[in-house]
Scaffold this motif. Structure first.
Motif, PDB file in Angstrom:
ATOM      1  N   GLY A   1      20.153 -20.848  39.225  1.00 45.57           N
ATOM      2  CA  GLY A   1      20.510 -21.241  37.870  1.00 45.57           C
ATOM      3  C   GLY A   1      21.896 -21.839  37.749  1.00 45.57           C
ATOM      4  N   GLY A   2      22.639 -21.877  38.861  1.00 46.77           N
ATOM      5  CA  GLY A   2      23.957 -22.498  38.867  1.00 46.77           C
ATOM      6  C   GLY A   2      25.097 -21.595  38.463  1.00 46.77           C
ATOM      7  N   SER A   3      24.819 -20.320  38.157  1.00 45.25           N
ATOM      8  CA  SER A   3      25.888 -19.401  37.770  1.00 45.25           C
ATOM      9  C   SER A   3      25.448 -17.967  38.031  1.00 45.25           C
ATOM     10  N   LYS A   4      26.409 -17.062  38.057  1.00 40.06           N
ATOM     11  CA  LYS A   4      26.070 -15.662  38.262  1.00 40.06           C
ATOM     12  C   LYS A   4      25.389 -15.109  37.021  1.00 40.06           C
ATOM     13  N   ALA A   5      24.214 -14.495  37.229  1.00 41.91           N
ATOM     14  CA  ALA A   5      23.457 -13.954  36.099  1.00 41.91           C
ATOM     15  C   ALA A   5      24.114 -12.678  35.584  1.00 41.91           C
ATOM     16  N   PRO A   6      24.015 -12.430  34.291  1.00 44.48           N
ATOM     17  CA  PRO A   6      24.505 -11.147  33.754  1.00 44.48           C
ATOM     18  C   PRO A   6      23.782  -9.980  34.414  1.00 44.48           C
ATOM     19  N   GLU A   7      24.413  -8.846  34.491  1.00 44.45           N
ATOM     20  CA  GLU A   7      23.802  -7.671  35.114  1.00 44.45           C
ATOM     21  C   GLU A   7      22.456  -7.358  34.467  1.00 44.45           C
TER      22      GLU A   7
ATOM     23  N   GLY B   1      20.482 -21.367  44.574  1.00 39.65           N
ATOM     24  CA  GLY B   1      20.779 -20.117  45.247  1.00 39.65           C
ATOM     25  C   GLY B   1      19.617 -19.145  45.229  1.00 39.65           C
ATOM     26  N   PRO B   2      19.786 -17.985  45.878  1.00 38.05           N
ATOM     27  CA  PRO B   2      18.724 -16.987  45.948  1.00 38.05           C
ATOM     28  C   PRO B   2      18.501 -16.280  44.611  1.00 38.05           C
ATOM     29  N   ALA B   3      17.409 -15.558  44.530  1.00 35.77           N
ATOM     30  CA  ALA B   3      17.097 -14.792  43.326  1.00 35.77           C
ATOM     31  C   ALA B   3      18.207 -13.788  43.036  1.00 35.77           C
ATOM     32  N   GLN B   4      18.399 -13.499  41.759  1.00 38.63           N
ATOM     33  CA  GLN B   4      19.425 -12.550  41.340  1.00 38.63           C
ATOM     34  C   GLN B   4      18.791 -11.379  40.584  1.00 38.63           C
ATOM     35  N   ASN B   5      19.383 -10.201  40.776  1.00 32.44           N
ATOM     36  CA  ASN B   5      18.972  -8.985  40.062  1.00 32.44           C
ATOM     37  C   ASN B   5      17.471  -8.725  40.202  1.00 32.44           C
TER      38      ASN B   5
END
Length: 226
Positions: free
Chosen positions: A63-69, A79-83
């Motif tokens: 998504g181009g940015s760090k996802a909220p917790e 990038g890879p999947a987050q959370n």
């Protein structure tokens, strides 16, 4: 993304899908559980091998940015999947019965999808016997890929087990026929991008061999059945 040097890199994809038949006929089911037997829950087929790549120097975010917790984001070109939620072992899985075996198969598949999205393979490895060499090589390749800055887009799978195709092989080992559908996907090796098309592989059948030993299930082997 910074450019990095890359060593010789090989990727082999084995897609796992629809069960069309195996040598033995299904005969009987897994014994009903002994309710006095309890164990701690354990974490436990496409397969591939990815050799070592050079480590990335930047953090990449889907998504181009760090996802909220707590906000799940699937892997993409950024990038890879987050959370990614980690699967929880279901209650009633660690007894020798047909229902428990199917719970294990679903949990194993969920843990495999989790590892594909995160590179966290430690708990998944515990779900295998050493005899399932192909899938263990796949797990090692996933581990190396993520440690070297790469990631996987897609390639998650669903297992559709057929409880009518359970064969008792003796010594608490069982054969299970299943349909397995695997998403198409992309292996991002930082410098190299490899696309995987599973559309034809999804026409194959698959047989999963599992064993109940020392109060828990393990995946012993698996093979495509055309």
């Amino acid at each position: 993304m910074k450019s990095v040097s890359t060593r010789n890199l090989a990727f082999t994809a084995i897609a796992l899908l629809a069960f069309t038949g195996c040598g033995a006929q299904a005969s009987g089911s897994v014994p009903e559980p002994d309710t006095s037997t309890t164990t701690s829950a354990v974490v436990a087929s496409s397969a591939s091998a990815v050799e070592e790549t050079a480590g990335a120097e930047e953090t990449n975010y889907s998504g181009g940015s760090k996802a909220p917790e707590g906000e799940y984001r699937a892997a993409d070109e950024h990038g890879p999947a987050q959370n990614v939620p980690k699967p929880v072992a279901p209650e009633g899985m660690n007894v020798e019965s047909t229902d428990a075996m199917l719970l294990f198969i679903n949990y194993w598949n969920d843990m495999r999808n989790y590892a594909i999205q995160t590179g966290d393979t430690q708990d998944l490895k515990h779900m295998y016997e050493d005899t399932y060499e192909a899938d263990l090589r796949f797990i090692d390749s996933v581990d190396k890929l993520y440690k070297n800055g790469g990631w996987i887009i897609g390639l998650k799978r669903d297992v559709h087990a057929n409880r009518e195709l359970v064969t008792h092989l003796g010594n608490s080992a069982y054969s299970l026929g299943a349909n397995i559908t695997v998403e198409n996907g992309i292996i991002n090796e930082v410098q190299n991008i490899k696309s995987i098309d599973n559309s034809e592989a999804n026409l194959n059948g698959y047989e999963i061999i599992v064993t109940f030993k020392d109060g828990e299930w393990k995946v012993s082997d698996g093979k495509v059945v055309k």
